[in-house]
Design a protein around this motif. Sequence first.
Motif, mmCIF file in Angstrom:
data_model
loop_
_atom_site.group_PDB
_atom_site.id
_atom_site.type_symbol
_atom_site.label_atom_id
_atom_site.label_comp_id
_atom_site.label_asym_id
_atom_site.label_seq_id
_atom_site.Cartn_x
_atom_site.Cartn_y
_atom_site.Cartn_z
ATOM 1 N N HIS A 92 -19.970 -5.937 11.911
ATOM 2 C CA HIS A 92 -19.321 -6.311 10.657
ATOM 3 C C HIS A 92 -19.131 -5.073 9.778
ATOM 4 O O HIS A 92 -18.040 -4.836 9.247
ATOM 5 N N ILE A 93 -20.172 -4.271 9.650
ATOM 6 C CA ILE A 93 -20.082 -3.029 8.873
ATOM 7 C C ILE A 93 -19.001 -2.120 9.465
ATOM 8 O O ILE A 93 -18.166 -1.571 8.738
ATOM 9 N N LYS A 94 -19.002 -1.982 10.778
ATOM 10 C CA LYS A 94 -18.029 -1.098 11.437
ATOM 11 C C LYS A 94 -16.597 -1.610 11.219
ATOM 12 O O LYS A 94 -15.696 -0.820 10.943
ATOM 13 N N GLY A 95 -16.412 -2.909 11.337
ATOM 14 C CA GLY A 95 -15.082 -3.482 11.133
ATOM 15 C C GLY A 95 -14.578 -3.289 9.713
ATOM 16 O O GLY A 95 -13.430 -2.904 9.499
ATOM 17 N N ILE A 96 -15.437 -3.549 8.730
ATOM 18 C CA ILE A 96 -15.047 -3.354 7.336
ATOM 19 C C ILE A 96 -14.823 -1.876 7.059
ATOM 20 O O ILE A 96 -13.905 -1.498 6.332
ATOM 21 N N ARG A 97 -15.658 -1.030 7.632
ATOM 22 C CA ARG A 97 -15.578 0.416 7.386
ATOM 23 C C ARG A 97 -14.189 0.969 7.694
ATOM 24 O O ARG A 97 -13.693 1.853 7.016
ATOM 25 N N GLU A 98 -13.540 0.426 8.710
ATOM 26 C CA GLU A 98 -12.213 0.891 9.093
ATOM 27 C C GLU A 98 -11.160 0.615 8.011
ATOM 28 O O GLU A 98 -10.135 1.278 7.962
ATOM 29 N N TYR A 99 -11.442 -0.375 7.152
ATOM 30 C CA TYR A 99 -10.511 -0.757 6.078
ATOM 31 C C TYR A 99 -11.270 -0.873 4.757
ATOM 32 O O TYR A 99 -10.950 -1.712 3.921
ATOM 33 N N GLU A 100 -12.250 -0.028 4.570
ATOM 34 C CA GLU A 100 -13.169 -0.167 3.439
ATOM 35 C C GLU A 100 -12.471 -0.195 2.081
ATOM 36 O O GLU A 100 -12.796 -1.028 1.229
ATOM 37 N N ASN A 101 -11.536 0.697 1.852
ATOM 38 C CA ASN A 101 -10.872 0.745 0.541
ATOM 39 C C ASN A 101 -10.079 -0.523 0.270
ATOM 40 O O ASN A 101 -10.127 -1.070 -0.835
ATOM 41 N N PHE A 102 -9.366 -1.022 1.274
ATOM 42 C CA PHE A 102 -8.595 -2.253 1.079
ATOM 43 C C PHE A 102 -9.536 -3.436 0.859
ATOM 44 O O PHE A 102 -9.334 -4.242 -0.045
ATOM 45 N N TYR A 103 -10.559 -3.540 1.681
ATOM 46 C CA TYR A 103 -11.494 -4.662 1.565
ATOM 47 C C TYR A 103 -12.173 -4.651 0.201
ATOM 48 O O TYR A 103 -12.345 -5.707 -0.427
ATOM 49 N N THR A 104 -12.540 -3.483 -0.277
ATOM 50 C CA THR A 104 -13.177 -3.378 -1.594
ATOM 51 C C THR A 104 -12.226 -3.858 -2.679
ATOM 52 O O THR A 104 -12.626 -4.596 -3.591
ATOM 53 N N ARG A 105 -10.965 -3.461 -2.604
ATOM 54 C CA ARG A 105 -9.967 -3.949 -3.567
ATOM 55 C C ARG A 105 -9.831 -5.466 -3.472
ATOM 56 O O ARG A 105 -9.756 -6.157 -4.486
#
Length: 196
Positions: A92-105
Amino acid sequence: MKESQREKQKIETRKHILDAALKQLAKDGLTTTRTSDIATEAKVSHGTVFAHFPTREILLDAVIEDFGLRLTKRLHELVGTNASMKDLLKAHIKGIREYENFYTRLISEQRLLPESARNSLIMIQSAISFHLIQIAEREMEECKIRRMPIDLLFNMWVGLIHYYLINGDMFAPNESVLERYGEQLVEHYMNLIKLK
């Protein structure tokens, strides 16, 4: 029936606009990025964006849906059938990490988004929840993790991740929160739920 060259080009242009929109929305925000900014990022005319996505809301929904499909696909690739809870959390961390800036927004602006966009975020969370439930039930039966309500188990994990992402400027200014703290968050969470 074979796709014509024109149909293939339309599909490629649409995908290109979605990729550019994901990048631009991550940079400038989901509520403030203009379609003209996305057109500039994609190096297409403003009219081309509207030819593929008649409204800004339709474009936003498409970007979030595309992001959700990418994240879900990545999670399915990373989590095997016999994965442990720790494997799932790392994936889950690895998957989010690939799109971290978008997911955070996405998580920080979700209350300001149209209902359809918020519903897309719920679908993304459901995909993660699906895997977590399967693994948690198995590991509770095997006495590897504490027995607790599944919704609490899921909400604790997501809440922890979201707290760090939303407060990224405090935890990891100008760098990836998940790169810096991902392993630590997984270890901390596992210490909370595993049986001693």
